[in-house]
Design a protein around this motif. Structure first.
Motif, PDB file in Angstrom:
ATOM      1  N   LYS A 261       0.814  -1.214   0.000  1.00 39.03           N
ATOM      2  CA  LYS A 261       0.000   0.000   0.000  1.00 39.03           C
ATOM      3  C   LYS A 261       0.846   1.262   0.000  1.00 39.03           C
ATOM      4  O   LYS A 261       0.564   2.223  -0.709  1.00 39.03           O
ATOM      5  CB  LYS A 261      -0.906   0.029   1.237  1.00 39.03           C
ATOM      6  N   TYR A 262       1.866   1.293   0.836  1.00 39.00           N
ATOM      7  CA  TYR A 262       2.538   2.565   1.070  1.00 39.00           C
ATOM      8  C   TYR A 262       3.937   2.582   0.464  1.00 39.00           C
ATOM      9  O   TYR A 262       4.923   2.818   1.146  1.00 39.00           O
ATOM     10  CB  TYR A 262       2.600   2.862   2.570  1.00 39.00           C
ATOM     11  N   GLY A 263       4.012   2.312  -0.804  1.00 43.24           N
ATOM     12  CA  GLY A 263       5.283   2.334  -1.500  1.00 43.24           C
ATOM     13  C   GLY A 263       5.774   3.752  -1.712  1.00 43.24           C
ATOM     14  O   GLY A 263       5.015   4.713  -1.595  1.00 43.24           O
ATOM     15  N   PRO A 264       7.074   3.919  -2.054  1.00 43.46           N
ATOM     16  CA  PRO A 264       7.630   5.250  -2.265  1.00 43.46           C
ATOM     17  C   PRO A 264       7.075   5.908  -3.511  1.00 43.46           C
ATOM     18  O   PRO A 264       6.754   5.235  -4.486  1.00 43.46           O
ATOM     19  CB  PRO A 264       9.137   4.970  -2.422  1.00 43.46           C
ATOM     20  N   ARG A 265       6.929   7.192  -3.496  1.00 45.23           N
ATOM     21  CA  ARG A 265       6.479   7.947  -4.653  1.00 45.23           C
ATOM     22  C   ARG A 265       7.690   8.391  -5.472  1.00 45.23           C
ATOM     23  O   ARG A 265       8.765   8.589  -4.937  1.00 45.23           O
ATOM     24  CB  ARG A 265       5.667   9.165  -4.208  1.00 45.23           C
ATOM     25  N   PRO A 266       7.515   8.582  -6.787  1.00 53.27           N
ATOM     26  CA  PRO A 266       8.651   8.906  -7.630  1.00 53.27           C
ATOM     27  C   PRO A 266       9.167  10.309  -7.429  1.00 53.27           C
ATOM     28  O   PRO A 266      10.247  10.634  -7.887  1.00 53.27           O
ATOM     29  CB  PRO A 266       8.089   8.726  -9.042  1.00 53.27           C
ATOM     30  N   GLU A 267       8.412  11.178  -6.769  1.00 53.77           N
ATOM     31  CA  GLU A 267       8.855  12.548  -6.576  1.00 53.77           C
ATOM     32  C   GLU A 267       8.351  13.067  -5.235  1.00 53.77           C
ATOM     33  O   GLU A 267       7.369  12.594  -4.699  1.00 53.77           O
ATOM     34  CB  GLU A 267       8.354  13.447  -7.708  1.00 53.77           C
ATOM     35  N   VAL A 268       9.049  14.051  -4.706  1.00 53.49           N
ATOM     36  CA  VAL A 268       8.648  14.671  -3.454  1.00 53.49           C
ATOM     37  C   VAL A 268       8.201  16.094  -3.763  1.00 53.49           C
ATOM     38  O   VAL A 268       8.982  16.912  -4.242  1.00 53.49           O
ATOM     39  CB  VAL A 268       9.815  14.694  -2.443  1.00 53.49           C
ATOM     40  N   LEU A 269       6.932  16.357  -3.536  1.00 62.47           N
ATOM     41  CA  LEU A 269       6.395  17.682  -3.795  1.00 62.47           C
ATOM     42  C   LEU A 269       6.553  18.557  -2.558  1.00 62.47           C
ATOM     43  O   LEU A 269       6.567  18.068  -1.431  1.00 62.47           O
ATOM     44  CB  LEU A 269       4.910  17.574  -4.187  1.00 62.47           C
ATOM     45  N   ARG A 270       6.636  19.841  -2.765  1.00 63.12           N
ATOM     46  CA  ARG A 270       6.844  20.776  -1.669  1.00 63.12           C
ATOM     47  C   ARG A 270       5.601  21.638  -1.468  1.00 63.12           C
ATOM     48  O   ARG A 270       4.849  21.874  -2.406  1.00 63.12           O
ATOM     49  CB  ARG A 270       8.064  21.661  -1.951  1.00 63.12           C
ATOM     50  N   PRO A 271       5.395  22.132  -0.245  1.00 64.84           N
ATOM     51  CA  PRO A 271       4.259  23.033  -0.003  1.00 64.84           C
ATOM     52  C   PRO A 271       4.364  24.290  -0.861  1.00 64.84           C
ATOM     53  O   PRO A 271       5.465  24.758  -1.172  1.00 64.84           O
ATOM     54  CB  PRO A 271       4.392  23.377   1.491  1.00 64.84           C
ATOM     55  N   LYS A 272       3.221  24.851  -1.221  1.00 63.74           N
ATOM     56  CA  LYS A 272       3.260  26.035  -2.088  1.00 63.74           C
ATOM     57  C   LYS A 272       3.545  27.317  -1.305  1.00 63.74           C
ATOM     58  O   LYS A 272       4.045  28.288  -1.872  1.00 63.74           O
ATOM     59  CB  LYS A 272       1.939  26.172  -2.856  1.00 63.74           C
ATOM     60  N   ARG A 273       3.233  27.335  -0.016  1.00 58.71           N
ATOM     61  CA  ARG A 273       3.510  28.511   0.817  1.00 58.71           C
ATOM     62  C   ARG A 273       4.099  28.035   2.141  1.00 58.71           C
ATOM     63  O   ARG A 273       3.408  28.023   3.167  1.00 58.71           O
ATOM     64  CB  ARG A 273       2.245  29.334   1.059  1.00 58.71           C
ATOM     65  N   PRO A 274       5.366  27.609   2.182  1.00 57.58           N
ATOM     66  CA  PRO A 274       5.937  27.030   3.401  1.00 57.58           C
ATOM     67  C   PRO A 274       6.180  28.043   4.510  1.00 57.58           C
ATOM     68  O   PRO A 274       6.300  27.653   5.671  1.00 57.58           O
ATOM     69  CB  PRO A 274       7.264  26.437   2.911  1.00 57.58           C
ATOM     70  N   ALA A 275       6.270  29.325   4.185  1.00 54.42           N
ATOM     71  CA  ALA A 275       6.512  30.361   5.193  1.00 54.42           C
ATOM     72  C   ALA A 275       5.291  31.255   5.309  1.00 54.42           C
ATOM     73  O   ALA A 275       4.579  31.502   4.329  1.00 54.42           O
ATOM     74  CB  ALA A 275       7.744  31.199   4.817  1.00 54.42           C
ATOM     75  N   ALA A 276       5.033  31.723   6.528  1.00 53.15           N
ATOM     76  CA  ALA A 276       3.919  32.644   6.742  1.00 53.15           C
ATOM     77  C   ALA A 276       4.283  34.012   6.162  1.00 53.15           C
ATOM     78  O   ALA A 276       5.323  34.576   6.493  1.00 53.15           O
ATOM     79  CB  ALA A 276       3.611  32.772   8.231  1.00 53.15           C
ATOM     80  N   ALA A 277       3.440  34.525   5.290  1.00 54.33           N
ATOM     81  CA  ALA A 277       3.708  35.797   4.627  1.00 54.33           C
ATOM     82  C   ALA A 277       2.401  36.512   4.358  1.00 54.33           C
ATOM     83  O   ALA A 277       1.332  35.888   4.347  1.00 54.33           O
ATOM     84  CB  ALA A 277       4.465  35.561   3.321  1.00 54.33           C
TER      85      ALA A 277
END
Length: 311
Positions: A261-277
């Protein structure tokens, strides 16, 4: 934590007493990231209900800031593991958390076990003293295959309400939002919401927070009645275009041994707004705002075409 109660929808176009929040952080998956609501001026090319809520909350609050840590495709435990520590570091006074949909829809997870993980995560987040908003799952009653999870989602929703009660959270009730039964509220993939759906959900969240806002309900046009043959044909097109390709891609991403079920994904996506602004206030954005298209009139663009693949 001071919970804010539910009240009659306000969207009157006028603002009253200022709300108490100055830093909002959104946690979740593709739903909170904004998949289905393309906007080239927004980070990742996506807007979504959380951005729309932040735009309204920022009006008249010069010190207001917003971060969105949501990443499409994450399971509940992944959301908690990857996003909790960044949330604590940001020191928000308002948190929204939507999680568990991918677990139930695509991994057939037990709703009670999921709720236990959510309960532990919310307990940790509650140490911030922030107002926490939890989401019930929507009703996929109209969607073939996904609709079979309806009973599990209903059980999970009851657990979410119990967790909210224990930790003095607020519930944003997607299941009870009957406007979402209109097909125009959904993206063509029938999994994510359209721009109109995200707009409607933003209104519900602001109303649940008892925040006066400038958003107005949109009257979706009536769709012509379909015969059972037409409806069935539409379901086949959806399955061929979205569901079956997703299943094949998901299987290809899993380890060869039993396709766990929980195999690795081919890519790691990042949050679109990681810092409060700071976020563009709704009043300024509205000067450039385009008319929201009905669902189905705008197909997925390059930024969210893979939303179903990553869901």
């Amino acid at each position: 934590m001071n919970a804010v109660g539910r009240f009659t929808p306000s969207g009157s176009g006028t603002r009253q007493a200022p709300h108490p929040w100055s830093r909002y952080v959104a946690m979740g998956d593709s739903f909170t990231e904004g998949v289905g609501d393309p906007e080239e001026r927004s980070p990742n090319g996506l807007r979504g209900w959380a951005d729309r809520v932040a735009e309204e909350l920022s009006a008249g609050h010069e010190d207001f800031s917003y971060a969105n840590l949501a990443v499409r495709g994450l399971l509940l435990q992944e959301i908690l593991d990857r996003q909790t520590e960044p949330v604590l570091a940001l020191k928000p006074d308002l948190i929204t958390l939507s999680a568990g949909g991918n677990d139930m829809v695509f991994h057939n997870s037990n709703p009670d076990k999921l709720a236990a993980r959510l309960d532990a995560g919310v307990e940790r987040l509650s140490t911030t003293g922030a107002t926490i908003v939890l989401f019930t799952g929507p009703d996929w009653w109209h969607t073939p295959v996904l609709g079979r999870n309806r009973a599990k989602i209903a059980i999970y929703n009851e657990n979410v309400r119990a967790i909210a009660y224990r930790h003095h959270c607020i519930v944003a009730d997607l299941w009870a939002l009957r406007e979402l039964r209109d097909p125009q509220m959904w993206d063509p993939d029938r999994l994510h919401f359209s721009p109109l759906g995200h707009h409607t959900i933003a209104m519900m969240v602001l109303d649940t927070l008892n925040v006066p806002h400038t958003l107005q309900p949109l009257e979706p046009r009536e769709l012509p009645e379909r015969s059972w043959r037409q409806a069935g044909a539409g379901d086949l097109v959806w399955a061929r275009t979205y569901f079956l390709p997703w299943v094949l891609r998901w299987l290809q991403q899993q380890p060869p041994i039993i396709r766990r079920k929980y195999g690795p994904r081919p890519e790691v996506l990042r949050p679109k707004r990681p810092a409060a602004a700071p976020v563009l206030p709704a009043g300024l954005r509205s000067q450039k705002r385009r008319t929201l298209p009905a669902a189905g009139t705008v197909g997925p663009d390059a930024q969210y075409k893979d939303g179903l693949k990553q869901a």
